[in-house]
Design an enzyme around this catalytic site. Structure first.
Site, mmCIF file in Angstrom:
data_model
loop_
_atom_site.group_PDB
_atom_site.id
_atom_site.type_symbol
_atom_site.label_atom_id
_atom_site.label_comp_id
_atom_site.label_asym_id
_atom_site.label_seq_id
_atom_site.Cartn_x
_atom_site.Cartn_y
_atom_site.Cartn_z
ATOM 1 N N LYS A 34 0.850 -1.193 0.000
ATOM 2 C CA LYS A 34 0.000 0.000 0.000
ATOM 3 C C LYS A 34 0.886 1.243 0.000
ATOM 4 O O LYS A 34 1.827 1.342 0.793
ATOM 5 C CB LYS A 34 -0.890 -0.013 1.247
ATOM 6 C CG LYS A 34 -1.853 1.158 1.330
ATOM 7 C CD LYS A 34 -2.787 1.030 2.516
ATOM 8 C CE LYS A 34 -2.246 1.599 3.793
ATOM 9 N NZ LYS A 34 -1.994 3.052 3.760
ATOM 10 N N ASP A 61 -3.511 4.329 -1.645
ATOM 11 C CA ASP A 61 -4.394 4.738 -0.532
ATOM 12 C C ASP A 61 -4.295 6.252 -0.327
ATOM 13 O O ASP A 61 -3.695 6.719 0.629
ATOM 14 C CB ASP A 61 -3.959 3.968 0.727
ATOM 15 C CG ASP A 61 -4.746 4.351 1.961
ATOM 16 O OD1 ASP A 61 -5.886 4.824 1.839
ATOM 17 O OD2 ASP A 61 -4.206 4.169 3.078
ATOM 18 N N LYS A 63 -7.162 8.171 -0.461
ATOM 19 C CA LYS A 63 -8.452 8.559 0.157
ATOM 20 C C LYS A 63 -8.956 9.868 -0.433
ATOM 21 O O LYS A 63 -9.150 10.857 0.279
ATOM 22 C CB LYS A 63 -8.312 8.698 1.681
ATOM 23 C CG LYS A 63 -7.773 7.465 2.388
ATOM 24 C CD LYS A 63 -7.720 7.692 3.890
ATOM 25 C CE LYS A 63 -7.079 6.552 4.629
ATOM 26 N NZ LYS A 63 -5.607 6.456 4.423
ATOM 27 N N ILE A 67 -14.749 17.469 -4.954
ATOM 28 C CA ILE A 67 -15.982 17.500 -5.749
ATOM 29 C C ILE A 67 -15.962 16.325 -6.735
ATOM 30 O O ILE A 67 -14.889 15.795 -7.066
ATOM 31 C CB ILE A 67 -16.153 18.850 -6.480
ATOM 32 C CG1 ILE A 67 -15.019 19.095 -7.468
ATOM 33 C CG2 ILE A 67 -16.264 19.988 -5.464
ATOM 34 C CD1 ILE A 67 -15.246 20.320 -8.367
ATOM 35 N N PRO A 68 -17.143 15.886 -7.205
ATOM 36 C CA PRO A 68 -17.202 14.671 -8.036
ATOM 37 C C PRO A 68 -16.245 14.672 -9.224
ATOM 38 O O PRO A 68 -15.529 13.685 -9.458
ATOM 39 C CB PRO A 68 -18.673 14.629 -8.482
ATOM 40 C CG PRO A 68 -19.413 15.292 -7.354
ATOM 41 C CD PRO A 68 -18.505 16.391 -6.874
ATOM 42 N N ARG A 182 -3.611 -5.976 14.334
ATOM 43 C CA ARG A 182 -2.524 -6.075 15.305
ATOM 44 C C ARG A 182 -2.394 -7.514 15.807
ATOM 45 O O ARG A 182 -3.293 -8.005 16.506
ATOM 46 C CB ARG A 182 -2.796 -5.152 16.510
ATOM 47 C CG ARG A 182 -2.697 -3.667 16.202
ATOM 48 C CD ARG A 182 -1.251 -3.275 15.917
ATOM 49 N NE ARG A 182 -1.047 -1.857 15.649
ATOM 50 C CZ ARG A 182 -1.067 -1.299 14.427
ATOM 51 N NH1 ARG A 182 -1.304 -2.027 13.353
ATOM 52 N NH2 ARG A 182 -0.828 -0.009 14.283
ATOM 53 N N GLY A 211 0.815 -2.297 8.711
ATOM 54 C CA GLY A 211 1.995 -1.474 8.495
ATOM 55 C C GLY A 211 3.059 -1.780 9.517
ATOM 56 O O GLY A 211 3.848 -2.722 9.376
ATOM 57 N N ARG A 212 3.060 -0.976 10.588
ATOM 58 C CA ARG A 212 4.141 -1.034 11.571
ATOM 59 C C ARG A 212 4.424 -2.418 12.156
ATOM 60 O O ARG A 212 5.603 -2.736 12.381
ATOM 61 C CB ARG A 212 3.864 0.020 12.663
ATOM 62 C CG ARG A 212 4.041 1.449 12.139
ATOM 63 C CD ARG A 212 3.371 2.489 12.995
ATOM 64 N NE ARG A 212 1.922 2.459 12.874
ATOM 65 C CZ ARG A 212 1.100 3.323 13.457
ATOM 66 N NH1 ARG A 212 1.608 4.301 14.194
ATOM 67 N NH2 ARG A 212 -0.196 3.230 13.288
#
Ligand SMILES: O=c1ccn([C@@H]2O[C@H](COP(=O)(O)O)[C@@H](O)[C@H]2O)c(=O)[nH]1
Length: 236
Positions: A34, A61, A63, A67-68, A182, A211-212
């Site tokens: 990612k 990623d 996000k 506006i559209p 986790r 991730g971590r």
């Protein structure tokens, strides 16, 4: 070769070189990767090319939330770069999501997954209350996931804690991507709605974002192999 593992490793790094160095310690048959805001802001599209050359499926990623027209164009450009998955915020609303889905559908030969973020896994009810939503996270997740589903999204980002509820309501094919994973005993950090990898898969998650717990381990590949083994993924 298609990756059989549900694990998506979050490459949250401040430079292209650092991210590629970690990717080289991983294995595209054992995980996808990612690229988030930190890495893309520093490295740009070159990181997508670098990871594709190493054989990884890439979840971009970023996000998107705008506006559209703006979001639809961004989704289209991402898909043209060959990313495996891209995302928008469901709270951008139906017209934004439908425009994005239509933009994706207009590209020949695309198979990029388009998903929508519901409620960030770093948020609990007190965080929602502060932004004027004094309801349990599950309620807001369900509302946004229904909207994403009926707006043409392939799935959502949510916590694995909501996976059972969402697959019962929206069907098992609606893709559930769950960060906040986790392994038992690992550092929770800034995540609030967490689950272990095994719990998350049993609850109905399709993809586990980690991730971590992997990237900060002394031996990232060993953690990856251990979690895959626990999940019953065939190691080649
Ligand atoms: O709700 C969300 C949406 C995205 N993320 C992203 O996933 C990873 C999680 O990293 P960890 O180190 O395993 O906490 C990170 O890139 C986030 O931006 C999320 O955590 N929650």
């Amino acid at each position: 070769m298609t990756c059989q593992s549900p694990i998506v490793v979050a490459l949250d790094y401040p430079t292209l070189d650092a991210a590629l160095a970690m990717a080289q310690r991983l294995d595209p048959t054992l995980c996808r990767v990612k690229v988030g805001k930190e890495l893309f802001t520093t490295a740009g599209p070159a990181i997508l090319d670098g990871l594709h050359k190493l054989g990884f499926d890439v979840f971009l990623d970023l996000k998107f939330h705008d506006i559209p027209n703006t979001v639809a164009k961004a989704v289209e450009v991402a898909a043209r770069q060959g990313v495996w998955m891209v995302n928008v915020h469901a709270s951008g609303g139906r017209r934004m999501m439908e425009a994005s889905a239509n933009a994706l559908a207009s590209i020949n030969d695309h198979n990029t997954l388009l998903i929508a973020v519901t409620v960030l896994t770093s948020m609990d009810q007190s965080d929602l209350a502060e932004i004027g939503l004094d309801i349990p996270p599950q309620e807001q997740v369900m509302r946004l996931a229904r909207l994403a589903h009926s707006s043409g999204m392939h799935g959502v980002v949510c916590s694995a804690q909501e996976a059972t509820m969402l697959s019962a309501a929206l069907g098992k094919d609606f893709v559930l991507v769950t960060p906040g994973i986790r392994p038992a005993g690992s550092d929770v950090g800034d995540q609030k709605r967490i689950m272990t990898p095994t719990e998350a898969m049993s609850a109905g998650s399709h993809y586990l974002v980690m991730g971590r717990p992997i990237t900060q381990a002394a031996e990232p590949i060993a953690v990856l192999e251990t979690v895959n083994r626990e999940l019953g993924v065939q190691l080649v």
